[in-house]
Design a protein around this motif. Structure first.
Motif, PDB file in Angstrom:
ATOM      1  N   LEU A 100      49.900  30.694  53.579  1.00  0.00           N
ATOM      2  CA  LEU A 100      49.543  31.408  52.230  1.00  0.00           C
ATOM      3  C   LEU A 100      47.486  30.235  52.309  1.00  0.00           C
ATOM      4  CD1 LEU A 100      50.853  33.716  50.250  1.00  0.00           C
ATOM      5  CD2 LEU A 100      50.275  34.503  52.411  1.00  0.00           C
ATOM      6  N   GLN A 101      47.471  29.853  52.326  1.00  0.00           N
ATOM      7  CA  GLN A 101      46.494  29.039  52.224  1.00  0.00           C
ATOM      8  C   GLN A 101      45.484  28.970  53.266  1.00  0.00           C
ATOM      9  OE1 GLN A 101      47.456  26.163  49.120  1.00  0.00           O
ATOM     10  NE2 GLN A 101      48.607  28.116  49.561  1.00  0.00           N
ATOM     11  N   GLY A 102      44.217  28.910  52.442  1.00  0.00           N
ATOM     12  CA  GLY A 102      42.864  29.752  53.401  1.00  0.00           C
ATOM     13  C   GLY A 102      42.127  30.887  53.345  1.00  0.00           C
ATOM     14  N   LEU A 103      43.149  31.578  52.177  1.00  0.00           N
ATOM     15  CA  LEU A 103      42.565  32.865  52.573  1.00  0.00           C
ATOM     16  C   LEU A 103      41.218  33.134  51.559  1.00  0.00           C
ATOM     17  CD1 LEU A 103      45.761  34.410  51.480  1.00  0.00           C
ATOM     18  CD2 LEU A 103      45.371  34.342  53.668  1.00  0.00           C
ATOM     19  N   ARG A 104      40.260  33.681  52.349  1.00  0.00           N
ATOM     20  CA  ARG A 104      39.163  34.055  51.344  1.00  0.00           C
ATOM     21  C   ARG A 104      39.438  34.633  50.124  1.00  0.00           C
ATOM     22  NH1 ARG A 104      35.089  37.147  54.383  1.00  0.00           N
ATOM     23  NH2 ARG A 104      36.293  38.771  54.212  1.00  0.00           N
ATOM     24  N   ARG A 105      40.814  36.250  49.851  1.00  0.00           N
ATOM     25  CA  ARG A 105      40.202  36.613  48.325  1.00  0.00           C
ATOM     26  C   ARG A 105      42.250  36.953  48.123  1.00  0.00           C
ATOM     27  NH1 ARG A 105      36.378  39.463  46.531  1.00  0.00           N
ATOM     28  NH2 ARG A 105      35.196  39.186  48.477  1.00  0.00           N
ATOM     29  N   TRP A 106      41.752  37.067  47.175  1.00  0.00           N
ATOM     30  CA  TRP A 106      44.093  37.313  46.393  1.00  0.00           C
ATOM     31  C   TRP A 106      43.540  39.215  45.590  1.00  0.00           C
ATOM     32  CZ3 TRP A 106      48.368  35.519  47.215  1.00  0.00           C
ATOM     33  CH2 TRP A 106      48.773  34.535  47.680  1.00  0.00           C
ATOM     34  N   THR A 107      43.595  39.315  45.637  1.00  0.00           N
ATOM     35  CA  THR A 107      43.923  40.447  44.616  1.00  0.00           C
ATOM     36  C   THR A 107      45.009  41.104  44.143  1.00  0.00           C
ATOM     37  OG1 THR A 107      43.881  42.573  46.773  1.00  0.00           O
ATOM     38  CG2 THR A 107      41.981  41.702  45.997  1.00  0.00           C
ATOM     39  N   LEU A 108      44.798  41.575  42.702  1.00  0.00           N
ATOM     40  CA  LEU A 108      46.450  42.414  42.108  1.00  0.00           C
ATOM     41  C   LEU A 108      45.873  43.794  41.250  1.00  0.00           C
ATOM     42  CD1 LEU A 108      46.399  41.534  39.163  1.00  0.00           C
ATOM     43  CD2 LEU A 108      47.399  39.057  40.935  1.00  0.00           C
ATOM     44  N   VAL A 109      47.043  44.101  40.536  1.00  0.00           N
ATOM     45  CA  VAL A 109      45.997  45.332  39.619  1.00  0.00           C
ATOM     46  C   VAL A 109      47.600  45.134  38.661  1.00  0.00           C
ATOM     47  CG1 VAL A 109      45.972  47.981  39.837  1.00  0.00           C
ATOM     48  CG2 VAL A 109      45.254  46.358  41.917  1.00  0.00           C
ATOM     49  N   THR A 110      46.806  45.043  37.896  1.00  0.00           N
ATOM     50  CA  THR A 110      48.752  44.784  36.341  1.00  0.00           C
ATOM     51  C   THR A 110      47.172  45.449  35.050  1.00  0.00           C
ATOM     52  OG1 THR A 110      49.075  43.148  34.999  1.00  0.00           O
ATOM     53  CG2 THR A 110      46.731  42.772  35.308  1.00  0.00           C
ATOM     54  N   LYS A 111      47.959  45.620  34.414  1.00  0.00           N
ATOM     55  CA  LYS A 111      48.234  46.860  33.288  1.00  0.00           C
ATOM     56  C   LYS A 111      47.733  46.041  32.180  1.00  0.00           C
ATOM     57  CE  LYS A 111      50.279  50.182  31.415  1.00  0.00           C
ATOM     58  NZ  LYS A 111      51.129  51.898  31.167  1.00  0.00           N
ATOM     59  N   ASP A 112      49.571  44.760  32.360  1.00  0.00           N
ATOM     60  CA  ASP A 112      49.334  44.282  30.923  1.00  0.00           C
ATOM     61  C   ASP A 112      49.938  42.818  31.214  1.00  0.00           C
ATOM     62  OD1 ASP A 112      52.066  44.430  32.197  1.00  0.00           O
ATOM     63  OD2 ASP A 112      52.863  45.564  30.360  1.00  0.00           O
ATOM     64  N   ALA A 113      49.256  42.563  32.086  1.00  0.00           N
ATOM     65  CA  ALA A 113      49.510  40.909  32.865  1.00  0.00           C
ATOM     66  C   ALA A 113      48.541  39.686  32.565  1.00  0.00           C
ATOM     67  CB  ALA A 113      51.082  40.294  34.107  1.00  0.00           C
ATOM     68  N   HIS A 114      47.389  40.313  31.970  1.00  0.00           N
ATOM     69  CA  HIS A 114      46.037  39.170  32.738  1.00  0.00           C
ATOM     70  C   HIS A 114      46.303  38.373  32.035  1.00  0.00           C
ATOM     71  CE1 HIS A 114      44.627  43.348  32.644  1.00  0.00           C
ATOM     72  NE2 HIS A 114      43.982  43.377  33.499  1.00  0.00           N
ATOM     73  N   THR A 115      46.698  37.309  31.197  1.00  0.00           N
ATOM     74  CA  THR A 115      47.027  36.567  30.486  1.00  0.00           C
ATOM     75  C   THR A 115      47.868  35.567  31.689  1.00  0.00           C
ATOM     76  OG1 THR A 115      48.804  36.849  29.270  1.00  0.00           O
ATOM     77  CG2 THR A 115      46.652  36.870  28.927  1.00  0.00           C
ATOM     78  N   LEU A 116      49.244  35.632  32.301  1.00  0.00           N
ATOM     79  CA  LEU A 116      49.853  35.641  33.037  1.00  0.00           C
ATOM     80  C   LEU A 116      48.612  35.075  34.567  1.00  0.00           C
ATOM     81  CD1 LEU A 116      52.116  34.477  35.025  1.00  0.00           C
ATOM     82  CD2 LEU A 116      53.012  37.017  35.712  1.00  0.00           C
TER      83      LEU A 116
END
Length: 140
Positions: A100-116
């Motif tokens: 997974l190295q060299g990727l241009r973009r990572w995404t995720l969706v979270t309701k309550d784990a922003h600080t993690l």
């Protein structure tokens, strides 16, 4: 993580019962997800399991083309195993994973784990107006 915990991408080690139970009963994002859809999601993703003495206690999957983009999804640690830094270890392992190295973009969706996730460089979108979704309500 002490020596009693390991993280593995070996899908043959995944405990589908544990994963399905958490996602369909305990998560807010996959409530009532049928077993066959959990299996199909696993089959079509790069999966990471956390194991304590061969018992699965955590999970995450990445949907990716291995070249430009990755979507981090279904991250969880069993309730009785929380508070030990396992989610941090899991996310760090995923971010450092060689394929997974060299990727241009990572995404995720979270309701309550922003600080993690902020600890690993995830931020709110620069321009949320660029993002769109097609959401099917009650799809399960």
């Amino acid at each position: 993580m002490d020596n009693d915990y390991i993280i593995s991408t070996d899908k043959s080690r995944l405990d589908l019962t544990v994963i399905h139970q958490f996602l369909s009963q305990e998560s807010y994002w996959a409530k009532n997800m049928p077993l066959e859809l959990v299996q199909k999601a696993i089959d079509n993703s790069l999966c990471f399991g956390i194991y304590n003495n061969d018992r699965q206690v955590g999970f995450a999957r990445v949907i990716t083309d291995y070249t430009t983009f990755a979507y981090l999804s279904d991250v969880f640690v069993a309730k009785e195993q929380r508070g030990q830094g396992l989610s941090k270890r899991l996310v760090q392992y995923i971010i450092d994973y060689p394929d997974l190295q060299g990727l241009r973009r990572w995404t995720l969706v979270t309701k309550d784990a922003h600080t993690l996730y902020e600890q690993f460089g995830f931020v709110l979108p620069d321009d949320p107006n660029l993002y769109m979704q097609r959401k099917l309500i009650d799809s399960y």
